[in-house]
Design a protein around this motif. Sequence first.
Motif, short mmCIF file in Angstrom:
data_model
loop_
_atom_site.label_atom_id
_atom_site.label_comp_id
_atom_site.label_asym_id
_atom_site.label_seq_id
_atom_site.Cartn_x
_atom_site.Cartn_y
_atom_site.Cartn_z
N MET A 101 0.81 -1.21 0.00
CA MET A 101 0.00 0.00 0.00
C MET A 101 0.86 1.27 0.00
O MET A 101 1.80 1.37 -0.77
CB MET A 101 -0.97 -0.03 1.20
N THR A 102 0.51 2.23 0.87
CA THR A 102 1.23 3.49 0.92
C THR A 102 2.22 3.51 2.08
O THR A 102 2.58 4.58 2.59
CB THR A 102 0.24 4.67 1.08
N GLY A 103 2.69 2.35 2.49
CA GLY A 103 3.61 2.27 3.61
C GLY A 103 5.06 2.46 3.22
O GLY A 103 5.41 2.63 2.05
N PHE A 136 -1.53 2.02 5.63
CA PHE A 136 -2.69 2.82 5.22
C PHE A 136 -2.47 4.31 5.51
O PHE A 136 -3.39 5.11 5.39
CB PHE A 136 -3.94 2.35 5.95
N GLY A 137 -1.26 4.68 5.93
CA GLY A 137 -0.97 6.08 6.20
C GLY A 137 -1.37 6.53 7.58
O GLY A 137 -1.54 7.73 7.81
N ASN A 256 3.85 3.48 -6.53
CA ASN A 256 4.18 4.28 -5.35
C ASN A 256 3.05 5.25 -4.99
O ASN A 256 3.22 6.12 -4.14
CB ASN A 256 5.49 5.04 -5.56
N GLY A 257 1.90 5.10 -5.67
CA GLY A 257 0.76 5.97 -5.42
C GLY A 257 0.72 7.19 -6.32
O GLY A 257 -0.32 7.82 -6.46
N ILE A 258 1.85 7.48 -6.95
CA ILE A 258 1.92 8.56 -7.93
C ILE A 258 2.07 7.96 -9.32
O ILE A 258 1.34 8.29 -10.25
CB ILE A 258 3.10 9.51 -7.64
#
Length: 437
Positions: A101-103, A136-137, A256-258
């Motif tokens: 995820m975003t970890g 999950f941030g 990487n979410g971007i």
Amino acid sequence: MPDPLADRGPDQASLAWESTQVNVTGARLAGVVCPDLDGRTFLHPGPPLDVADASPPMRSAIVGALLLEGQADDPVAAERLIDRRDVRLVPSIDAGAVVPMTGVLSPSMPVVVVTDADGRQAFGPLENGAGACLRFGCHDLQVLDQIRWIGEVVVPVLDEVARLTPLNVTRIMAESLRRGDECHARTVAGSSLLLTQAFAALLGHQRSGPDVARVARWCRANLHLFGAFATPAARLLADVAHGAERSPIVTTLASNGIEFGIRVSGADDQWFVTEAPVGEVVLFDGYRPADAHPIAGDSFVMEVVGLGAMALAASPVVASQLGWSATDVARHTARMREITVEPGDRFRLAGDEFRGVASGIDVHRVARTGIGPSVNTGIVHRRPGVGQIGGGIAELPTAPFREASAAMGGRWGATTGVPPSGTAGRRPTGRSGTLLP
């Protein structure tokens, strides 16, 4: 130019993961496994990323890592370190790791270590399967205390298990497919099989005590436990297949979410990237599509080796959560077979006439058909600290596959128009609602 798909049999790169056996060899802290990590050097998922470009949920995870490593006394101080770019991010794949995820992964975080017969190694974080998590941030005190507790209590017990008995992750994967898992969104059967073997070993060697009991309760409550073992095992399988000369087989799917990116076996370590998509997902009640952060994480390596969304026919539970019928699943499986090499023997699908899973994504086939591979994904909120708000399936954009195909001499390149595929029918669509555990 010759058709790269003509008279094509199973690709040697994908065959490499057919015979590789992966075993759990320990549980450690990440800094022990990867000495290059330090208090301000962390691993992140997906293609290379500068800390200044991290999305809000990943930035929040970086804040948590800085607090955990004692580099900052409070979130404000951690934010200042990020703003000064005093934090270095390294793609997890460069260290043989997976980060979900975003970890991010910092030296004090607990990890599972897996190894093959030739001594190749991969690792990934061991954390709670649901709720507030760093991936999950979320970085509140409870999240950080839980990470510390796992490192202090769970890691020594699981590390002892790895010394007492062989835990063959690849065999558990194959068996869990027969029991209703697809090994990505659902790992209930895999977790059960793993725990049966682990605690049978402890009891057989007369290991007991309060820590063993506490770890047993924690593991039992973690329905996604096996994912911590399966994803690094899949990373290792994919790494074994990487580097085959001229092979068009995908060995990395990660975001990487971007940016979402792929790597291809025969294209060295080059990344082919595009903007990270959101995908069609099922959101928890009360959330809107605008709340959804783009897909992120390294766990799409499960689809690389033919599991997860590629093996959806194994898991009626996951299909029903998506609102898919048996016909939808069959249509989806047929689409995935169009873009992969011939199925192997290791992972077979009871829900698809016991054929092997659709594995070995071929960039030439993706470019020719215009069909993007599908992946199972969790979805986090765009706003940091909210956490997971849904999950489902995302069909990946074809641009990086077409670019890779062109780079490898395919006729269907990044600048070539790709005709829509008409051979597999429409792609199933999900429905809004509550995602079940």
